[in-house]
Design a protein around this motif. Structure first.
Motif, PDB file in Angstrom:
ATOM      1  N   SER A 246       0.634  -1.080  -0.147  1.00 35.08           N
ATOM      2  CA  SER A 246       0.063   0.025   0.098  1.00 35.08           C
ATOM      3  C   SER A 246       0.902   1.452  -0.052  1.00 35.08           C
ATOM      4  N   ARG A 250       0.928   3.967  -3.142  1.00 35.89           N
ATOM      5  CA  ARG A 250       0.566   5.386  -2.802  1.00 35.89           C
ATOM      6  C   ARG A 250       1.697   6.373  -3.071  1.00 35.89           C
ATOM      7  N   GLN A 254       1.599   9.226  -5.981  1.00 34.53           N
ATOM      8  CA  GLN A 254       1.907  10.314  -5.807  1.00 34.53           C
ATOM      9  C   GLN A 254       3.042  11.087  -6.720  1.00 34.53           C
TER      10      GLN A 254
END
Length: 627
Positions: A246, A250, A254
């Motif tokens: 995760s 993430r 970004q």
């Protein structure tokens, strides 16, 4: 306890067959009956000793089957469960105390079993569920050989819809997964797996290359997919950690978001830069036409039917442009779709650089029975800096510094925000001439203003019959629920704006506007424009352009036309409904993607190119061909 004691005094002697006294054998038989019954009853009882009456009723109502008691038989009782002081011969009081003690200890034992067993089962179920969830993507990965390409994903189940480019999507998904596991393998020092992932990743990237469709992929792509699927399955077994995955995803998201923003700014900057340029072919066309025009003798430079130019009973159009090819499309499309071209009059105004080319083109290619006239904006002697505020501002030192200052922005983000307002068209009076229509055409009552990036698709004479209800401007509104309203164009932090205008007032579009010149003069529209233009010398009310001052000047003086008259967005929006375009009277390529530029949207270009004769000698000489 009352129910149990009443039963004891009245009928328990029948069990042992020896009167009122219980033998140890009777006690044993009774226990074998009560233990399983108590267990069954205990699963539904509250964990409280206050339910003794209910427990007794369940015991008395139960069966006496004692076979197959399993762990609840005598062998299953804990050591010391039986009272040590129970004698072979018991009195009635001792019997009562014995049963009380027996029931209490049985209930306690069942509570302990009940407290321990369900939690173990729940944990076991949770473990099984987790294992199944973890094994599912591994099975999908191992079965990729027999799966339909495009439906494999180690992260999610892909949509079942068929996609001709599903192989590319699959490879991209695998590359993303490989990058995630590369970072985790590096963190956990899995050197062998790291090297294997890196090798497969490079192979997949090379196979994918710049392909944008499955047909562009090499034949070895399926082999690379299988190899990558196997190493991803291996990585999943050794490295998968939900929290780490995760975090990595993430971080990748970004990073991708930052790149998208950067590319978007760069694209905006470059598209605005492209919109400012003139293609070589159009520049060539203008130069050749200009040369040939000034080689003509003066008597051959005149257009026929000049008597129609001031006839208010005809249909008059105003078109201000420095683009010969674009102006030709506007005139040709309007004439070809007119019911009676002889009643249409086109008033063209260009600048001195393109005046000769514009004249020469329409001398060589007259618009049939329609009337046409070309003027030079630089010959309007009344249009000077003492009369025109915007012309005075364009000549000011502050405006020149704004446009031509040496300290250009260092970044694309800073440059793209200002580049839009530094388009050369804002320096041309052709763009602001629309605010002086009564001065340019003093003997006309109505005139239809057209931009040079539109195409006429239907007869427009019905616009002259539209009742403007005393308004000056007839235009199509462009506002939606929250966009293209006044607050988008004007600075409502300035008190001059906030006190005089509604921020939620609906905007409208330039490009096809019916102007009532009688009402214009009566309401002194040009005077209103001058007032606000003088107040905006420091660009505090709005930035450059003609739409913001137009919204102010024609505030509460604009009549909304039916949207089918004017469909906008062909220069920036790829999602315009085709039915709207087909039903439109005028389509407008507003935006940066003009139809004569290379960045134009191909799906809309045909509406424009159908009015150009690409076999024309001038176009062929300048290499202007259909792309």
């Amino acid at each position: 306890m009352e129910l149990r004691r009443r039963s004891t005094s009245s009928g328990w002697d029948g069990i042992g067959g020896v009167g009122s006294r219980l033998r140890p054998s009777a006690v044993l038989v009774l226990w074998l009956v009560l233990a399983p019954v108590s267990f069954c009853a205990g699963r539904g009882m509250r964990d409280s000793d206050d339910n003794e009456g209910l427990a007794a009723e369940r015991i008395l109502a139960s069966t006496s089957n004692t076979s197959d008691l399993g762990p609840y038989g005598l062998d299953g009782l804990p050591e010391g469960y039986w009272p040590a002081d129970v004698a072979p011969e018991l009195s009635e009081d001792d019997q009562s105390r014995f049963f009380d003690l027996l029931e209490t200890r049985t209930r306690r034992h069942l509570r302990e079993l009940k407290a321990n067993k369900p939690s173990t089962e729940s944990l076991q179920q949770d473990d099984d569920t987790i294992v199944k969830l973890e094994n599912a993507p591994i099975k999908r990965s191992k079965s990729v050989d027999s799966a339909v390409l495009g439906k494999y994903s180690i992260w999610r189940k892909e949509n079942e819809n068929d996609n001709i480019d599903s192989t590319i999507r699959l490879m991209r998904d695998q590359i993303i997964a490989a990058r995630v596991f590369l970072d985790i393998a590096n963190m956990k020092n899995k050197v062998d797996l790291l090297q294997e992932l890196l090798t497969r990743l490079k192979e997949s990237q090379r196979a994918l290359g710049d392909a944008s469709a499955d047909a562009d992929l090499p034949h070895s792509a399926s082999e690379k997919i299988r190899a990558m699927g196997q190493v991803l399955s291996k990585a999943k077994e050794q490295l998968y950690d939900c929290k780490l995955v995760s975090q990595k995803l993430r971080a990748m998201l970004q990073s991708a978001d930052v790149q998208v923003r950067s590319f978007k700014k760069q694209s905006t900057f470059l598209s605005q830069l492209a919109a400012k340029t003139i293609p070589n072919g159009i520049h060539c066309l203008s130069m050749r036409l200009t040369i040939d025009y000034y080689l003509l003798p003066p008597e051959k430079r005149k257009f026929p039917r000049s008597e129609n130019l001031e006839n208010p009973k005809l249909y008059h159009y105003a078109l201000f442009s420095d683009n010969v090819l674009a102006a030709s499309v506007v005139v040709n499309s309007a004439v070809m779709n007119a019911k009676d071209p002889s009643k249409h009059v086109f008033h063209l105004v260009s600048d001195k650089l393109n005046f000769g080319a514009m004249n020469m083109w329409f001398l060589l290619n007259p618009p049939g029975e329609a009337t046409i006239h070309v003027e030079n904006v630089d010959e309007f002697k009344w249009l000077n800096s003492s009369y025109c505020p915007v012309l005075r501002q364009l000549e000011s030192a502050s405006m020149k510094e704004y446009y031509f200052k040496a300290d250009h922005p260092n970044t694309l983000a800073a440059g793209s925000s200002n580049l839009k307002y530094r388009n050369p068209k804002y320096l041309s009076m052709l763009n602001h001439l629309r605010f002086y229509l009564p001065e340019v055409y003093p003997k006309l009552d109505k005139i239809l203003f057209l931009d040079d990036d539109i195409v006429v698709k239907k007869d427009l004479t019905g616009l002259w019959e539209v009742d403007l209800h005393g308004k000056v401007n007839g235009a199509v509104e462009t506002c939606g629920e929250s966009f293209h309203r006044f607050d988008k164009y004007l600075n409502f932090s300035n008190p001059h704006i906030s006190k005089n205008f509604d921020p939620n007032a609906c905007g409208w579009a330039y490009g096809m506007n019916m102007f009532d010149l009688k009402e214009w003069k009566r309401k002194d529209i040009t005077g209103i424009y001058h007032k606000w233009q003088n107040m905006n010398e420091d660009r505090a009310l709005w930035k450059l352009g003609t739409l913001p001052p137009g919204l102010i000047t024609f505030y509460n003086l604009t009549h909304p036309l039916n949207k089918s008259w004017h469909v906008l967005g062909l220069g920036y929006s790829p999602s315009i409904d085709k039915a709207e375009i087909e039903n439109a009277a005028v389509v407008h390529y507003n935006g940066n993607m003009k139809p004569w530029l290379e960045i134009a949207m191909t799906k809309y270009r045909s509406y424009w190119t159908k009015y150009i004769k690409y076999d024309h000698p001038y176009l062929q000489t300048c290499n202007l061909v259909i792309e």
